[in-house]
Design a protein around this motif. Structure first.
Motif, short mmCIF file in Angstrom:
data_model
loop_
_atom_site.label_atom_id
_atom_site.label_comp_id
_atom_site.label_asym_id
_atom_site.label_seq_id
_atom_site.Cartn_x
_atom_site.Cartn_y
_atom_site.Cartn_z
N ASN A 1 0.86 -1.18 0.00
CA ASN A 1 0.00 0.00 0.00
C ASN A 1 0.90 1.24 0.00
O ASN A 1 1.71 1.42 0.91
CB ASN A 1 -0.91 0.00 1.23
N ARG B 1 1.35 5.27 -0.09
CA ARG B 1 0.66 6.53 0.16
C ARG B 1 1.62 7.72 0.13
O ARG B 1 2.32 8.00 1.08
CB ARG B 1 -0.01 6.49 1.53
N CYS C 1 2.47 11.40 0.62
CA CYS C 1 1.90 12.33 1.59
C CYS C 1 2.67 13.64 1.52
O CYS C 1 3.85 13.69 1.84
CB CYS C 1 2.01 11.70 2.97
N SER D 1 0.93 5.55 8.30
CA SER D 1 0.33 6.23 7.15
C SER D 1 -0.81 7.15 7.61
O SER D 1 -0.99 8.24 7.06
CB SER D 1 -0.13 5.24 6.08
N ALA E 1 -0.96 11.20 7.27
CA ALA E 1 -2.12 11.87 6.70
C ALA E 1 -2.56 13.00 7.63
O ALA E 1 -2.90 14.10 7.17
CB ALA E 1 -3.26 10.88 6.49
N LEU F 1 -7.28 12.03 6.17
CA LEU F 1 -7.45 11.01 5.13
C LEU F 1 -8.25 11.50 3.93
O LEU F 1 -8.22 10.87 2.87
CB LEU F 1 -8.14 9.78 5.71
N THR G 1 -5.45 12.40 1.17
CA THR G 1 -4.28 11.60 0.81
C THR G 1 -4.63 10.46 -0.14
O THR G 1 -5.52 9.67 0.12
CB THR G 1 -3.61 11.00 2.06
N SER H 1 -3.90 6.90 -2.22
CA SER H 1 -3.38 5.60 -1.84
C SER H 1 -3.46 4.68 -3.05
O SER H 1 -4.42 4.72 -3.82
CB SER H 1 -4.23 5.07 -0.68
N ALA I 1 -9.30 12.87 -1.99
CA ALA I 1 -8.52 11.64 -1.81
C ALA I 1 -8.75 10.69 -2.98
O ALA I 1 -7.80 10.06 -3.49
CB ALA I 1 -8.90 10.95 -0.50
N SER J 1 -6.01 9.68 -5.69
CA SER J 1 -5.77 8.24 -5.87
C SER J 1 -5.85 7.89 -7.35
O SER J 1 -5.04 7.12 -7.88
CB SER J 1 -6.78 7.41 -5.08
N SER K 1 -2.73 8.76 -8.92
CA SER K 1 -1.72 7.71 -8.69
C SER K 1 -1.89 6.58 -9.71
O SER K 1 -0.92 6.02 -10.23
CB SER K 1 -1.86 7.08 -7.30
#
Ligand SMILES: CC(C)[C@H](C(=O)O)[C@@H](O)C(=O)O
Ligand SMILES: CC(C)[C@H](C(=O)O)[C@@H](O)C(=O)O
Lengths: 351, 351
Positions: free
Chosen positions: A98, A100, A102, A235, A239, A245, A248, A250, A295, A299, A302
């Motif tokens: 996982n 993340r 940040c 994590s 955050a 959260l 952020t 993930s 978030a 994500s 990402s």
């Protein structure tokens, strides 16, 4: 509409605010002309015997086929005889790391203004083995399992990530002074991998000390890699440094090249589908909401990076960050009064 | 000099900077006319077979007899066949609760200015069982043990502490969503005790969320109680909020009314016994040092509170806090250039 130029990706809108923030991602992606076609899957209404959870077998098959997906929050329905939805996905898709990133959001003030680190969490074993039992009445035990295979795998990913993302340092977080065998094996694997990356500085930091250093000066860290529970804790701590959260991204990396991006915040059923007073009075929207899609959007960014759609990723990330920095259209959790729709529109305006 | 009015207390100066900061406590106590007579014990030079560690049996007997003690940092000598010094003390003296009040020091600026909470850590079991083994090559496991007895004991202490210290709320920190049996038992015990204290609000918070909330807004918490490893992590995180382990007191509560106060920072061998340039040039002190005795002094204050020597406790705490707030004589770790001796003198001046 299904052209061969489009990449198919699985979308789990999730529940609670999930569908509303997923809608925001779909709108932004389409405005940005992202060559992705979503294959939507919802959590089932009953337990699927093949997954022992409300996650349907078909949805897992979809991720396995597409190799890439995006997931909103999923609250595990209360009741016995089934597994947590999130844990089911991790286990069934072998989501072993996982990731993340940040970083402090420009213009969104917290006590910390220069956070820029990445936590990489082993996501399949450790304290999450599920192996627990009562020894005698009043004495229970849980097993923490660490394997060489999973430790090497996540360490490999951490160094690979550091190298491919221009990061300079990997810190392995552990408590091997107490759990010499389990965390000791984890560290041994990290050291083995570190030797193959002489250009990346490798260091080890005890979890308690790590947490203290993070709150004192998070710039001391770059990439952090760690067993499951420490990753869960650190994590979330990280955050918290940048606002929570809701902000952020993930990304879960799985065996066979699978990547499942995920908003890790809750499904916030208390605000899901709610109409703000402003909207009621203007009667402009039939359904609008209060949730912050940041978030999930980041994500999704990402995910785009993972797909090497770097231009689209950067374009969307810039637009999200600009909208937050500008501060005119912030959702309630960030102290603003914009609806999800308004915030999304503002982002699209910045594309 | 041993009068019947004096309370005997064991003193472990410890190693590294230990003797220097212990000296500071002795000076301040004597200037404040604290009715305590120290019984000093040093770490042995070889392993005592009765303790399997460098901690001598005599020193344990001293704490058992006196029921109260103060301990400086002890670095565990490297090598096989013996136990960590700190863990030996915890096990042998059954120090079941580690209590760490954590509050912002007036005038010493960090990112947080209104921290005021207490962490109470179960100190004997959990992830610290020492039970670990290799299942097959490449697969190792550690056992986390939670017992009803130890959980009730620390929960009882937490509520008793809250009540006797005018605190309003106890939060149990856990990960029972994953470790349902072990952390579940811990929570069950907390709930049982909570029922006996209707005047204290009781709540439960998952450790990852707790860390996030702590860094966002530590004023959300009052008394936190938790299993061993979570306590290790969270107490250090909290120390970080107010400046680090050099500033936070710690008190261990043991079976049979034992209380062992302790500075939880390291023994800092790198600065132990060092003479600062200033001292060399003025040649005023034969031996002077750079260590900050605050954590040990405030731990000693906790010990005085435990002994109901409230006036002496308050007097010394005020003097320490005033000296830090004033800022004229701060040690190097706090950005000043005072020696331990100078800092101690300033405290005595404020008594
Ligand atoms: C909900 C919970 C089981 C989960 C975890 O502990 O992994 C969550 O905290 C997370 O980080 O995704
Ligand atoms: C040194 C180490 C074994 C110890 C612990 O983990 O308990 C320390 O971190 C502490 O908090 O006293």
């Amino acid at each position: 509409s299904c052209s061969s130029n489009l990449i198919r990706a699985t979308l789990f809108p999730g529940d609670g605010i999930g569908p509303e923030i997923a809608e925001s991602v779909k709108k932004v992606f389409s405005a940005a002309d992202v060559p992705i076609e979503w294959e939507e899957h919802f959590v089932g209404t009953e337990v699927d015997p093949r997954t022992q959870s409300f996650v349907t077998w078909e949805s897992l098959e979809s991720v396995r086929r597409n190799k890439v997906g995006l997931k909103g929050p999923m609250a595990t329905p209360i009741g016995k005889g089934h597994r947590s939805l999130n844990l089911t996905l991790r286990k069934e898709l072998n989501l072993y790391a996982n990731v993340r990133p940040c970083y402090s959001l420009p213009g969104y003030k917290t006590r910390y203004d220069d956070v820029n680190l990445v936590t990489i969490r082993e996501n399949t074993e450790g304290e999450y083995s599920g192996l627990e039992h009562q020894v005698v009445r009043g004495v229970v035990e849980s097993l923490k399992i660490i394997t060489r295979q999973a430790s090497l795998r996540v360490a490999e990913y951490a160094f690979y990530y550091a190298k491919t993302h221009g990061r300079k340092r990997v810190s392995a977080v552990h408590k091997a002074n107490i759990m010499q065998k389990t965390d000791g094996l984890f560290l041994k694997c990290c050291r083995e991998v570190a030797e193959k990356y002489p250009e990346i500085k490798y260091e080890e930091v005890v979890i308690d000390n790590c947490c203290m250093m993070l709150v004192k000066n998070p710039t001391l860290f770059d990439v952090l890699v760690m067993p499951n529970l420490y990753g869960d804790i650190i994590s979330d701590l990280c955050a918290g440094l940048i606002g929570g959260l809701g902000l952020t991204p993930s990304l879960n990396i799985g065996e066979g090249g699978i990547a499942l991006a995920e908003a890790v915040h809750g499904s916030a059923p208390d605000i899901a589908g709610k109409v703000s007073i402003k909207d009621i009075s203007s009667l402009k929207h039939l359904k609008c909401n209060l949730a912050n899609p940041t978030a999930l959007l980041l994500s999704a960014v990402s995910m785009l990076h993972h797909l090497d759609l770097t231009d689209k990723a950067d374009m969307i990330q810039d637009a999200v960050l600009k909208t937050i920095a500008e501060g005119k259209y912030r959702t309630g959790d960030l102290g603003g009064s914009a609806t999800t729709t308004e915030f999304t529109k503002a982002i699209i305006g910045h594309l």
